[in-house]
Design a protein around this motif. Structure first.
Motif, PDB file in Angstrom:
ATOM      1  N   PRO A 161       0.813  -1.220   0.000  1.00  0.00           N
ATOM      2  CA  PRO A 161       0.000   0.000   0.000  1.00  0.00           C
ATOM      3  C   PRO A 161       0.844   1.266   0.000  1.00  0.00           C
ATOM      4  O   PRO A 161       2.033   1.241   0.307  1.00  0.00           O
ATOM      5  CB  PRO A 161      -0.791  -0.115   1.308  1.00  0.00           C
ATOM      6  N   GLY A 162       0.203   2.361  -0.328  1.00  0.00           N
ATOM      7  CA  GLY A 162       0.840   3.671  -0.278  1.00  0.00           C
ATOM      8  C   GLY A 162       0.711   4.406  -1.584  1.00  0.00           C
ATOM      9  O   GLY A 162       0.569   3.815  -2.642  1.00  0.00           O
ATOM     10  N   ARG A 163       0.730   5.705  -1.466  1.00  0.00           N
ATOM     11  CA  ARG A 163       0.607   6.575  -2.639  1.00  0.00           C
ATOM     12  C   ARG A 163       1.967   7.180  -2.957  1.00  0.00           C
ATOM     13  O   ARG A 163       2.922   6.977  -2.253  1.00  0.00           O
ATOM     14  CB  ARG A 163      -0.419   7.654  -2.369  1.00  0.00           C
ATOM     15  N   GLY A 164       1.991   7.962  -4.004  1.00  0.00           N
ATOM     16  CA  GLY A 164       3.216   8.631  -4.409  1.00  0.00           C
ATOM     17  C   GLY A 164       3.533   8.329  -5.850  1.00  0.00           C
ATOM     18  O   GLY A 164       2.815   7.599  -6.532  1.00  0.00           O
ATOM     19  N   GLU A 224       8.659   6.371  -5.653  1.00  0.00           N
ATOM     20  CA  GLU A 224       8.318   6.124  -4.240  1.00  0.00           C
ATOM     21  C   GLU A 224       7.644   4.767  -4.077  1.00  0.00           C
ATOM     22  O   GLU A 224       7.933   4.027  -3.145  1.00  0.00           O
ATOM     23  CB  GLU A 224       7.377   7.208  -3.719  1.00  0.00           C
ATOM     24  N   ARG A 225       6.736   4.459  -4.980  1.00  0.00           N
ATOM     25  CA  ARG A 225       6.016   3.180  -4.900  1.00  0.00           C
ATOM     26  C   ARG A 225       6.984   2.023  -5.107  1.00  0.00           C
ATOM     27  O   ARG A 225       6.921   1.010  -4.412  1.00  0.00           O
ATOM     28  CB  ARG A 225       4.881   3.166  -5.914  1.00  0.00           C
ATOM     29  N   ALA A 248       3.294  -2.804  -6.217  1.00  0.00           N
ATOM     30  CA  ALA A 248       2.603  -1.680  -5.572  1.00  0.00           C
ATOM     31  C   ALA A 248       1.105  -1.850  -5.764  1.00  0.00           C
ATOM     32  O   ALA A 248       0.642  -2.371  -6.784  1.00  0.00           O
ATOM     33  CB  ALA A 248       3.070  -0.364  -6.177  1.00  0.00           C
ATOM     34  N   ALA A 303      -2.699   2.650  -8.014  1.00  0.00           N
ATOM     35  CA  ALA A 303      -2.734   4.056  -7.601  1.00  0.00           C
ATOM     36  C   ALA A 303      -4.142   4.562  -7.432  1.00  0.00           C
ATOM     37  O   ALA A 303      -5.071   4.092  -7.963  1.00  0.00           O
ATOM     38  CB  ALA A 303      -1.970   4.923  -8.590  1.00  0.00           C
TER      39      ALA A 303
END
Length: 144
Positions: free
Chosen positions: A92-95, A99-100, A141, A144
């Motif tokens: 998980p995570g955005r960017g 970054e991912r 990832a 998005a």
């Protein structure tokens, strides 16, 4: 209403793989079905052979109730070929893409420390790995 699924993973050492997959997915041990207090108590209702024990299986679930259950069961035959179905772990995570990808690489490093092995890398997209018994899975990832 859609059907729910469980994933079952055959293995040689259920407790080894349970420890790995709990770490990889953030899953926890699933309690035995009611009214049983322990897995041993639940398994006692089945006609198991002398060489079978509660350690021959592990039942895991997502503590948030989102992901499928994972049943890990000891089988006598070894793994002989590539999995026809594999698990994709979505980090998980955005960017931005950099970054991912950095989060994917960090997760792969963590999984290697937990006993996984990197098999191949598709740069900036996903990493193919294997668990301690050679079952393939991918790390990528989250969308998005």
């Amino acid at each position: 209403m859609a059907a729910r699924i469980d994933l079952t993973l055959d293995c040689a050492d259920a407790q080894l793989l349970a420890a790995f997959w709990k770490s990889a997915l953030g899953y926890v041990d699933e309690p035995p079905p009611a009214p049983f207090r322990t897995r041993e108590e639940w398994l006692a209702r089945f006609d198991l052979s002398e060489d079978e024990s509660a350690d021959d299986g592990a039942w895991l679930h997502d503590p948030d109730g989102v992901g499928p259950r994972l049943c890990i069961l000891k089988v006598p035959e070894p793994k002989t070929a590539k999995n026809r179905l594999h698990i994709d772990i979505r980090v998980p995570g955005r960017g931005g893409p950099g970054e991912r990808w950095a989060r994917v690489k960090a997760e792969c490093e963590r999984l290697v420390r937990a006993g996984g092995v990197v098999l191949a890398e598709v740069a900036e997209h996903h990493v193919v790995m294997a668990d301690p018994e050679g079952n393939e899975f991918c790390v990528a990832a989250a969308p998005a």
